[in-house]
Scaffold this motif. Structure first.
Motif, PDB file in Angstrom:
ATOM      1  N   ASP A 147       4.676  -0.058   1.192  1.00 19.90           N
ATOM      2  CA  ASP A 147       5.988  -0.255   0.538  1.00 19.90           C
ATOM      3  C   ASP A 147       5.707  -0.368  -1.083  1.00 19.90           C
ATOM      4  O   ASP A 147       4.686  -1.198  -1.303  1.00 19.90           O
ATOM      5  CB  ASP A 147       7.142  -1.381   0.715  1.00 19.90           C
ATOM      6  CG  ASP A 147       7.570  -1.181   2.286  1.00 19.90           C
ATOM      7  OD1 ASP A 147       7.468  -0.062   2.712  1.00 19.90           O
ATOM      8  OD2 ASP A 147       8.029  -2.346   2.849  1.00 19.90           O
ATOM      9  N   GLY A 148       6.389   0.509  -1.689  1.00 16.50           N
ATOM     10  CA  GLY A 148       6.159   0.247  -3.312  1.00 16.50           C
ATOM     11  C   GLY A 148       5.242   1.208  -3.798  1.00 16.50           C
ATOM     12  O   GLY A 148       4.903   1.275  -4.954  1.00 16.50           O
ATOM     13  N   THR A 163       3.515   4.773  -5.049  1.00 15.19           N
ATOM     14  CA  THR A 163       4.019   5.775  -5.924  1.00 15.19           C
ATOM     15  C   THR A 163       3.834   7.037  -5.183  1.00 15.19           C
ATOM     16  O   THR A 163       3.233   7.131  -4.001  1.00 15.19           O
ATOM     17  CB  THR A 163       3.167   5.944  -7.063  1.00 15.19           C
ATOM     18  OG1 THR A 163       1.995   6.295  -6.784  1.00 15.19           O
ATOM     19  CG2 THR A 163       3.028   4.590  -7.941  1.00 15.19           C
ATOM     20  N   ARG A 209       1.456   8.516  -2.060  1.00 15.73           N
ATOM     21  CA  ARG A 209       1.773   8.753  -0.791  1.00 15.73           C
ATOM     22  C   ARG A 209       1.105  10.258  -0.588  1.00 15.73           C
ATOM     23  O   ARG A 209       1.274  10.488   0.655  1.00 15.73           O
ATOM     24  CB  ARG A 209       3.286   8.709  -0.588  1.00 15.73           C
ATOM     25  CG  ARG A 209       3.791   7.155  -0.634  1.00 15.73           C
ATOM     26  CD  ARG A 209       5.309   7.167  -0.681  1.00 15.73           C
ATOM     27  NE  ARG A 209       5.673   5.786  -0.383  1.00 15.73           N
ATOM     28  CZ  ARG A 209       5.868   5.061   0.926  1.00 15.73           C
ATOM     29  NH1 ARG A 209       5.442   5.741   1.854  1.00 15.73           N
ATOM     30  NH2 ARG A 209       6.303   3.963   0.932  1.00 15.73           N
TER      31      ARG A 209
END
Length: 233
Positions: free
Chosen positions: A212-213, A215, A219
């Protein structure tokens, strides 16, 4: 004083005129006994036990108010009833909003194994075109995973005139703690500026982050390492 027959007949006539008992027709003045037909006709019969009053039902159904106590609670829809309310086109209850589409919400789509293959194709297309900065950026950590500086990376292709890559099918994607890895087999044919040709074969390992979080860059598939060996004729 002696009573003459004439006086006796007169007394009897007077007593019969005022309906004294014992005179005249007894059937006309007989007292009715309880339970006779005459009384049944004159007096109404009480209702049988379990009857109703004021015309209300003695066994109220749904929505009716009982003779005593509080009104019954309103009927609460069961889950099965809610299924009947679903919109057949959207599958949602009335007033419900559909879940946002990740693409319409501006969220990036998750990369696929074929996206990893495309990264290697772009990598060698950039090298063949002399766009070394673009090829360098396809390595993880902004190019630092190549263990070279941007200048060292560009200098390594100074004598390369042309490069052609043949890509194989990606292997099964491996999952780590918030990480994903995949390997892409390659065959390389490199033509030097002097016209010599050298061939290589091996695999590229690509990596991306899924925590989570992360960029969009983190990813995406990026090159983590390479294992290439020269193939002798």
């Amino acid at each position: 004083m002696s009573i003459t027959p004439k006086l006796l007949a007169l007394a009897c006539a007077l007593s019969c005129a005022i309906t004294l008992p014992g005179c005249g027709d007894r059937s006309a003045t007989a007292t009715q006994q309880p339970g006779t037909q005459a009384e049944d006709t004159a007096l109404p019969k009480p209702d049988q036990p379990g009857g109703s009053i004021t015309g209300m039902s003695s066994q109220p159904g749904p929505g009716e108010v009982p003779l005593t106590g509080e009104p019954p609670p309103p009927v609460v829809a069961e889950p099965a009833d809610q299924v009947d309310l679903l919109n057949p086109e959207t599958g949602l209850l009335p007033g419900s909003a559909p879940s946002p589409d990740p693409l319409q919400a501006g969220l990036p789509a998750e990369p696929t194994p074929q996206d990893a293959v495309a990264v290697i194709g772009d990598y060698y297309a950039a090298i063949d075109a002399g766009s070394y900065a673009r090829a360098y950026a396809l390595w993880s950590d902004g190019g630092r995973a190549s263990k070279q500086t941007p200048q060292q990376f560009a200098d390594g292709f100074a004598d390369t005139a042309q490069v052609v890559a043949t890509l194989g099918d990606p292997t099964r994607e491996d999952a780590g703690a918030g990480q994903r890895y995949i390997q892409v087999p390659v065959g390389i044919t490199a033509t030097a500026t002097d016209g010599s040709v050298r061939r290589y074969a091996g695999t590229y390992t690509l990596h991306r982050t899924v925590v989570d979080g992360a960029t969009a860059e983190q990813r995406a598939w990026r090159i983590a390492s390479a294992d290439l060996r020269e193939v002798k004729p």
